[in-house]
Design a protein around this motif. Sequence first.
Motif, short mmCIF file in Angstrom:
data_model
loop_
_atom_site.label_atom_id
_atom_site.label_comp_id
_atom_site.label_asym_id
_atom_site.label_seq_id
_atom_site.Cartn_x
_atom_site.Cartn_y
_atom_site.Cartn_z
N TYR A 40 24.44 -7.68 41.04
CA TYR A 40 23.54 -6.91 41.91
C TYR A 40 24.08 -6.88 43.33
O TYR A 40 24.09 -5.83 43.98
N ALA A 41 24.52 -8.04 43.82
CA ALA A 41 25.01 -8.11 45.21
C ALA A 41 26.22 -7.20 45.41
O ALA A 41 26.29 -6.46 46.40
N ILE A 42 27.17 -7.23 44.48
CA ILE A 42 28.36 -6.38 44.61
C ILE A 42 27.96 -4.91 44.55
O ILE A 42 28.42 -4.09 45.37
N LEU A 43 27.11 -4.56 43.60
CA LEU A 43 26.66 -3.18 43.46
C LEU A 43 25.96 -2.69 44.72
O LEU A 43 26.21 -1.58 45.20
N HIS A 44 25.12 -3.54 45.29
CA HIS A 44 24.38 -3.13 46.48
C HIS A 44 25.28 -3.01 47.70
O HIS A 44 25.09 -2.12 48.53
N ARG A 45 26.26 -3.88 47.82
CA ARG A 45 27.20 -3.77 48.93
C ARG A 45 28.02 -2.49 48.83
O ARG A 45 28.34 -1.86 49.84
N MET A 46 28.33 -2.08 47.61
CA MET A 46 29.01 -0.80 47.38
C MET A 46 28.11 0.35 47.83
O MET A 46 28.58 1.32 48.44
N HIS A 47 26.83 0.24 47.54
CA HIS A 47 25.87 1.28 47.92
C HIS A 47 25.84 1.47 49.44
O HIS A 47 25.84 2.61 49.93
N HIS A 48 25.84 0.39 50.18
CA HIS A 48 25.83 0.50 51.64
C HIS A 48 27.14 1.09 52.15
O HIS A 48 27.15 1.93 53.05
N ALA A 49 28.25 0.65 51.59
CA ALA A 49 29.55 1.11 52.07
C ALA A 49 29.78 2.59 51.79
O ALA A 49 30.42 3.29 52.58
N TYR A 50 29.24 3.07 50.65
CA TYR A 50 29.50 4.45 50.22
C TYR A 50 28.23 5.30 50.20
O TYR A 50 28.16 6.28 49.48
N SER A 51 27.26 4.95 50.99
CA SER A 51 25.93 5.56 50.90
C SER A 51 25.96 7.09 50.84
O SER A 51 26.48 7.75 51.73
N ASP A 52 25.38 7.60 49.76
CA ASP A 52 25.21 9.05 49.55
C ASP A 52 26.52 9.82 49.54
O ASP A 52 26.56 10.99 49.92
N THR A 53 27.58 9.15 49.08
CA THR A 53 28.83 9.84 48.79
C THR A 53 29.06 9.75 47.29
O THR A 53 28.30 9.10 46.57
N GLU A 54 30.10 10.37 46.80
CA GLU A 54 30.38 10.33 45.37
C GLU A 54 30.70 8.93 44.87
O GLU A 54 30.59 8.66 43.67
N MET A 55 31.07 8.02 45.77
CA MET A 55 31.39 6.65 45.36
C MET A 55 30.16 5.74 45.37
O MET A 55 30.24 4.59 44.95
N ASP A 56 29.03 6.26 45.85
CA ASP A 56 27.78 5.49 45.83
C ASP A 56 27.36 5.30 44.37
O ASP A 56 27.23 6.26 43.62
N PRO A 57 27.13 4.05 43.94
CA PRO A 57 26.76 3.81 42.53
C PRO A 57 25.39 4.35 42.15
O PRO A 57 25.10 4.50 40.97
N HIS A 58 24.54 4.63 43.13
CA HIS A 58 23.22 5.18 42.76
C HIS A 58 22.62 6.06 43.86
O HIS A 58 21.52 5.81 44.34
N SER A 59 23.35 7.10 44.22
CA SER A 59 22.79 8.11 45.11
C SER A 59 22.12 9.21 44.29
O SER A 59 22.73 9.72 43.34
N PRO A 60 20.90 9.60 44.62
CA PRO A 60 20.23 10.68 43.87
C PRO A 60 20.88 12.03 44.07
O PRO A 60 20.59 12.97 43.33
#
Length: 251
Positions: free
Chosen positions: A59-79
Amino acid sequence: MPILVFFVAHYYLSLFTQTFYLHRYAAHKMFTMNKFWEKFFYLFTYACQGSSFLSPRAYAILHRMHHAYSDTEMDPHSPHFSSNPFAMMWKTKVIYTDLLKHNVEAPERFEGDYPVWEAVESFGSQWYSRLGWGTAYVLFYINFATAWWMYLLLPVHFLMGPLHGAIVNWGGHKYGYQNFDNHDKSKNTLALDFLAFGELFQNNHHKLPLRVNFGVKWWEFDPTYVFIWSMDKMGVIKIKRKQQVPVRVAA
């Protein structure tokens, strides 16, 4: 009545462990705790999430990825890169599973400084653990359900953790208002976040990722912060980062 009490208790206990332990502690380390409390809350998270237990490490790794790539194609969970919430959940599940099973190597900057208890992580992620919790939920409903429609709540129990994540990431990046321009699409969905215990202040959180209180305006209420503040005063945890709100915040 027992069914509704059980549903509400499971919903909010699972939600609390996700925002308090997985998000604010494992992913961001907004506060510290000793090894006893770290293991206590690790087990508490497993018990409260049950069939939908999420590994604090993955979860921690996934969430850190979300912040780093927020709302880009690399974001693991951008709507904004999924056609619907279920497609977003499936995309997140695939990435989470790869991280959980070490099928992919995350960038080094996302690794470390998260709680690890391999025995509980391994057991809680096995099919028989998830099946056991699911069976317990079904048996409870068989014993206490008084109407057919109550059984429709069971899928929510089975997928409680991922559903909470979907509510936060779909709602918090599509609907609401913004206090800050974060160069992404994060939004604050609710002023009084009773639905996600503060997690729906996504715009505030993406601007101030180390701020333990997700509310910024005086009328934005973050319920989880009340618990964190109380546990800090009792000595259970120690808040270590007090990120200040920028002077210029939208009125």
